[in-house]
Each structure stands twice: as C-alpha cells, then as structure tokens.
Design a protein around this motif. Sequence first.
Motif, short mmCIF file in Angstrom:
data_model
loop_
_atom_site.label_atom_id
_atom_site.label_comp_id
_atom_site.label_asym_id
_atom_site.label_seq_id
_atom_site.Cartn_x
_atom_site.Cartn_y
_atom_site.Cartn_z
N VAL A 69 30.68 87.11 32.44
CA VAL A 69 31.25 88.45 32.52
C VAL A 69 31.10 88.99 33.94
CG1 VAL A 69 29.15 89.73 31.94
CG2 VAL A 69 31.36 90.67 31.30
N GLY A 70 32.02 89.85 34.37
CA GLY A 70 31.97 90.40 35.72
C GLY A 70 31.13 91.66 35.81
N LEU A 71 30.43 91.81 36.92
CA LEU A 71 29.63 93.01 37.20
C LEU A 71 30.16 93.67 38.46
CD1 LEU A 71 25.86 92.12 36.63
CD2 LEU A 71 27.39 93.37 35.11
N THR A 72 30.07 94.98 38.49
CA THR A 72 30.40 95.75 39.69
C THR A 72 29.13 96.40 40.20
OG1 THR A 72 32.64 96.20 38.90
CG2 THR A 72 31.78 97.61 40.64
N MET A 73 28.78 96.11 41.45
CA MET A 73 27.57 96.67 42.05
C MET A 73 27.96 97.55 43.22
SD MET A 73 24.77 93.60 41.74
CE MET A 73 25.76 92.39 42.61
N ARG A 74 27.50 98.79 43.20
CA ARG A 74 27.86 99.77 44.22
C ARG A 74 26.63 100.18 45.02
NH1 ARG A 74 30.83 101.28 39.63
NH2 ARG A 74 33.10 101.21 39.95
N GLY A 75 26.87 100.38 46.31
CA GLY A 75 25.80 100.83 47.19
C GLY A 75 26.35 101.69 48.29
N ALA A 76 25.48 102.11 49.20
CA ALA A 76 25.88 102.96 50.30
C ALA A 76 25.16 102.52 51.57
CB ALA A 76 25.58 104.43 50.00
N ALA B 161 31.42 98.35 47.30
CA ALA B 161 31.30 97.79 45.94
C ALA B 161 31.53 96.29 46.00
CB ALA B 161 32.30 98.44 44.99
N ILE B 162 30.82 95.57 45.15
CA ILE B 162 30.94 94.12 45.06
C ILE B 162 31.22 93.76 43.61
CG2 ILE B 162 29.71 91.93 45.31
CD1 ILE B 162 28.10 93.15 47.50
N ASP B 163 32.25 92.99 43.40
CA ASP B 163 32.58 92.48 42.07
C ASP B 163 32.30 90.99 42.04
OD1 ASP B 163 33.58 94.94 41.00
OD2 ASP B 163 35.38 94.67 42.23
N ALA B 164 31.50 90.56 41.08
CA ALA B 164 31.16 89.14 40.97
C ALA B 164 30.79 88.85 39.52
CB ALA B 164 30.01 88.78 41.90
N PRO B 165 31.04 87.65 39.06
CA PRO B 165 30.69 87.29 37.69
C PRO B 165 29.20 86.90 37.58
CG PRO B 165 31.77 85.44 38.74
CD PRO B 165 31.80 86.56 39.73
N GLU C 76 27.14 98.05 37.17
CA GLU C 76 27.90 98.53 36.02
C GLU C 76 28.41 97.34 35.24
OE1 GLU C 76 31.90 101.17 35.05
OE2 GLU C 76 30.80 101.48 36.93
N GLY C 77 28.12 97.34 33.92
CA GLY C 77 28.51 96.24 33.06
C GLY C 77 29.90 96.41 32.49
N PRO C 78 30.30 95.49 31.62
CA PRO C 78 31.66 95.52 31.07
C PRO C 78 31.93 96.72 30.17
CG PRO C 78 30.34 93.84 29.98
CD PRO C 78 29.54 94.33 31.14
N GLU C 79 30.87 97.29 29.58
CA GLU C 79 31.05 98.43 28.68
C GLU C 79 30.60 99.73 29.36
OE1 GLU C 79 28.96 97.60 25.12
OE2 GLU C 79 30.12 95.79 24.65
N ASN C 80 30.68 99.74 30.69
CA ASN C 80 30.33 100.90 31.51
C ASN C 80 28.85 101.29 31.43
OD1 ASN C 80 33.02 101.21 32.37
ND2 ASN C 80 33.52 102.43 30.56
N HIS C 81 28.02 100.34 30.97
CA HIS C 81 26.58 100.56 31.01
C HIS C 81 26.10 100.37 32.45
CE1 HIS C 81 26.22 99.35 26.50
NE2 HIS C 81 26.79 100.54 26.68
#
Length: 410
Positions: free
Chosen positions: A145-152, A164-168, A85-90
């Motif tokens: 910019v920071g990205l949020t990556m989600r998994g299961a 979830a992982i948050d990293a620039p 997920e990008g900064p503009e919720n894309h």
Amino acid sequence: KKTAHQTGLRFATLGIAAGIVALIVVMSVMNGFQRQYIDSLLETTSFHVRVKAEDSHISALSQSLRQNPLVRSVTPFVETNLLAEGPENHQSILRVMWVGPQDLAADAGFCKALHLSPTMAEESLAGGILLGSEAARLLGAYKGVGLTMRGALVSLDEGIQQYAIDAPVSRLFRSGYYDLDAGLAIVSREKIASIPCAPGPTVLGVKLKRPEQVDALVETLSHEEGVENVESWRDYNRSFFSALRTEKIVMFLLVSIIFAVVAINIHYSMRRTIARKARDLAILSAFGTSQRSISTIFVLEGLVVGIVGALLGIAVGIPVAQNADRIINGAIALLEVFASLLYHIGIVKSIPDLRLFSPTVFYTEGIPSRVLASDISLIAAFAVIFPAVAIYFAYRRFRDASPLEVLRSE
C-alpha cells in the motif's frame, strides 16, 4: 540430637537460599528485558557513536572509520520527523531514517534487529519503505500500500517550504521494542533528490566491535578535522539508561528485604540461644577464654549459615533463571490441560488464555533472561554478610556481662 538452635539455623539457611533464588531470577529477567531493549536501540536508531561532520568531510570520514580496527560498521543516514498518512487517511508522526540500501545491507546488526536478512533489507528499501509493524497498524497500512509522508524545510532564502513523498510500503519489520515498531520508518536516501534540499544533516552511525571502547573512539573523533559533534550511546540515551539503572537499583533493594527479614529472625533466635547458654559462656570466660574468641565462634556460625545458603541458592537460582521461560510455559501448559479437562467435564464454560504474556495484552513474546556474574557476586556477598552481622549484634548483649554475675544468678 536435634535442638531448636540447629532447626532455626537450618530454616535461616533455607530462607537465605530462597532469597538468593528470588533475587537471581528477578535480576536476570530484568537484565534480559533491559538487554533486549538496549540492543534494539543500539542496533537501529542510537548506534554506539553518532558523528556529525561538515558535508565536505563526510565521505573521507566514513572511509577512515571503516578502516578503523575498532569499528564494526559505519552507516550514513539522515533523520527527521514526518507526518505519515495511510490509505484510510489515518495519520501518525514517524521518525524517518533516510539510509542507502547498500549501507543498510552492510550493517548486519541493523538488519538482524529488524529480523531481516541483508539482501532482503536492501531489496525492500530499494523498492519502497520499511515500516514498523505497529506503525502500519496505526496507519492502516500493509505491504504494497502507498504512504504519503509530509514535512517542512526552513530556508533563509525561501522561508518555510513544504514537501511530500509518496512511496509504497515494501516490507514490515518487528524489532521487539514497541517504540521503534510504532514510530520508525526507513526510506532510501535516493529519495532525498526529489526534495528541494536535504531534510537534515548527515549523521554517521558508528558501531564498535567492543562497545566498552566507545570513550577511546569519541576522544579520537573529537580531534578530527571537520567533525562538528560526537555523541556516544551513553550520552544519547542518558535519560533512558538512567531510568533503567534506577529501576534495577530499586528492585534490588526491594527484593533484598528478604535478607533483612532472615537476618532479623537469626538475630532474635541467636539472642534466645545465647540467653540459654549464658552459664556455659560465663564458665568459658571464667576459665580465661577471651570475649573476642567467643564472639568469633558465633560470627563463624553466621558465616557458615550465609555461605551454605548462598551456595544452595546459587546452585538452584542460576538454572531456574536460565530456564525461566521454559519453566513458566511448562506450568502454564499443565494449567491449560487442567482447564481443558474442566471444560470437557462441563465445570467451566470456556478455556481462558493463561499465557503470561498474551499477545492481546503484552508486546513481548517470552521471558528473556541474562545472568550476570557481577549481580550474583553482589547477592552472595549480601547473603554472607547479613547473618554474620545479625549474630554479632545478638552476642553484643552478652559481651559486657560479668561472668560472676551470670553464675551468681544461675
């Protein structure tokens, strides 16, 4: 003195030469594009050999492979699909490779495919995420910019666990292969420590100094202790390479129609020539010349036409294929000068983008070319065989004719 027969043979020779030039250029450009894509795959996500082993044997197996004289590099990694997920919720699904910064820097081919130096790749991966340029465009992301990556994760004890992982984004890369640039992200393996358990099994990506030796290495690794699965690059990319091979064969057959057309023209031209020379051939037969000797004359004529056409086509085709990008860019530059002149005169209102691979439409920046000796040999063989066969079948109509009947008609 020039005759219609000699003129026809000259045109046939030029037709064969034109067909060879077209085939060499088309096949070389196709080989260039295929090699560009294949190199991008083999140097990044595919590797020459992918080895899955038990966790307790990963370290020892890595050291053993690095000491193997056939091996160029060994890269341990974990791969999984995550929702980014990008900064503009894309949002976009990315194929994430968890690689150690030092392991990435040690794989010079991987870094080169990403157009990064080993030092730059190591520092960038240690500081954040390496993200494909097209993936960044889809997510609206950019450097810093920071990205949020989600998994299961699925566990027998805990069931389905989300993480979830948050990293620039530390750096963007462009491999030249759209699918990679639009769907690949590289994250440091150190970040796996923040997840309840590993997102997937560790895979050893092995690259060889000579890719054709892959079967020998696969056979050796299949008997190693602790190895669960060994997969070569041919097996891993079977569908992709099968599609490329089929495309090349179909293209070769389509362009080879040029030879078929030339052969048909030679056939009917030779039939007319033989009909005009029926009396001469009948006299030769009456004097005792064998039909085999007479047919040899015509077959040799066809071979000469094919050989001369092949040599001429190869002499022109190879330089054209090797400089296809320069030739096309030069022609486009002349057209742009002409269009600019028309614009200044006032005949046209704007100067169009005449580039063959405009960045607004195409992903590639130029025309790669790769001339293969095997392709040229096959093309030359077709060029020599087709005329000889066409002339031979043209003579078969006269072969069974009686010299007495021919001379009586004359």
